[in-house]
Design a protein around this motif. Structure first.
Motif: not given
Length: 294
Positions: A18-47
């Protein structure tokens, strides 16, 4: 035109695809891409490590930022959509953790219903993301399906994709009904469906390659059969419809498209509008439009 894309990742192969597809669309549309992951709390080094890997997978020419969204997955992702003003959300068809939740069950209904942006559910796993070549779109003349058509046109134009407009009509046999009456009803349905196709065609740019198709039978079967024909790699559905399509897109048929479609699915919606969609759970470049009689 897409200007800002939000891609949700969780480290699964489907999310990387999905990220690869999103990056491809962003490149062709000259759009900004934001990558997000959801976690239970703010202190998440794995995230943080996950987002670092995600950023490394995006071509350097695509302007990219990352974000950690805290809280329940659906609410966290929807909040990020609104806070960032994104006009497209991209997720994988399956995943784990936050992304898996957003695609299945009540969380999916919440994201699709509450998101002010269209949601693209990408099928497949990590690998090269070719441009869309065939886009299948479902419309019935309603605002939601007109938005689906507009958003599909933007993708088709950027990718040089072919546009197919498809309408599906269903005629039930009634015991004892005269053949002449059945034929008359079928002709009326065909005329109505053709009017929907003609109306959709009138709104399309003249420089796009467009096909039209009228299919007879159940809406779910017609969409799945055409999506699996090998002519399309994206299916676009409006989040609201009327008549037959209102029931099909917001009920079990909408869920079937998200779970059973062999190609990626874009759930489009009118801009800057949020609605509860209690019946829809879960998430192409010729363009196909499917409309049912009302």
């Amino acid at each position: 035109m897409v200007h800002s894309i939000l891609a949700a990742v969780d480290g699964s192969p489907q999310a990387w695809r999905a990220l690869t597809v999103a990056a491809g669309i962003a490149g062709r549309h000259r759009a900004m891409l934001t990558v997000v992951t959801a976690v239970p709390g703010p202190d998440d080094r794995a995230a943080a490590r996950l987002l670092g890997e995600a950023a490394s997978r995006v071509p350097s020419a695509v302007p990219t930022s990352t974000a950690i969204a805290c809280g329940p997955p659906a609410a966290a992702i929807v909040n990020e959509v609104e806070a960032g003003g994104h006009d497209l959300v991209v997720v994988g068809s399956r995943g784990r953790g936050a992304v898996a939740s957003t695609l299945l069950g009540s969380v999916a209904r919440s994201v699709v219903g509450a998101s002010t942006a269209p949601v693209l559910v990408v099928k497949g796993v990590d690998g090269a993301a070719p441009r869309f070549t065939g886009i299948l779109v479902a419309v019935d003349g309603s605002e939601g399906c007109r938005s689906a058509l507009e958003q599909a046109v933007a993708l088709a134009r950027a990718d040089g994709a072919r546009l197919t407009l498809m309408t599906a009509a269903s005629l039930r046999r009634i015991p004892g009904q005269p053949e002449s009456a059945r034929v008359r009803i079928q002709l009326d349905l065909a005329e109505h469906a053709q009017a929907i196709l003609d109306d959709a065609l009138a709104d399309l740019p003249e420089d796009l390659a467009v096909d039209t198709l009228l299919a007879w039978g159940g809406v779910e079967g017609a969409i799945l059969a055409e999506a699996g024909s090998g002519r399309h790699d994206l299916l676009v559905l409006g989040s609201r419809g009327r008549g037959l399509f209102r029931a099909s897109l917001l009920g079990s048929v909408g869920l079937a498209m998200l779970s059973r479609s062999p190609v990626s699915v874009l759930i489009a919606r009118p801009p800057n509008r949020r609605e509860e969609v209690p019946a829809l759970a879960g998430s192409a470049a010729a363009l196909t439009v499917i409309a049912g009689p009302t």
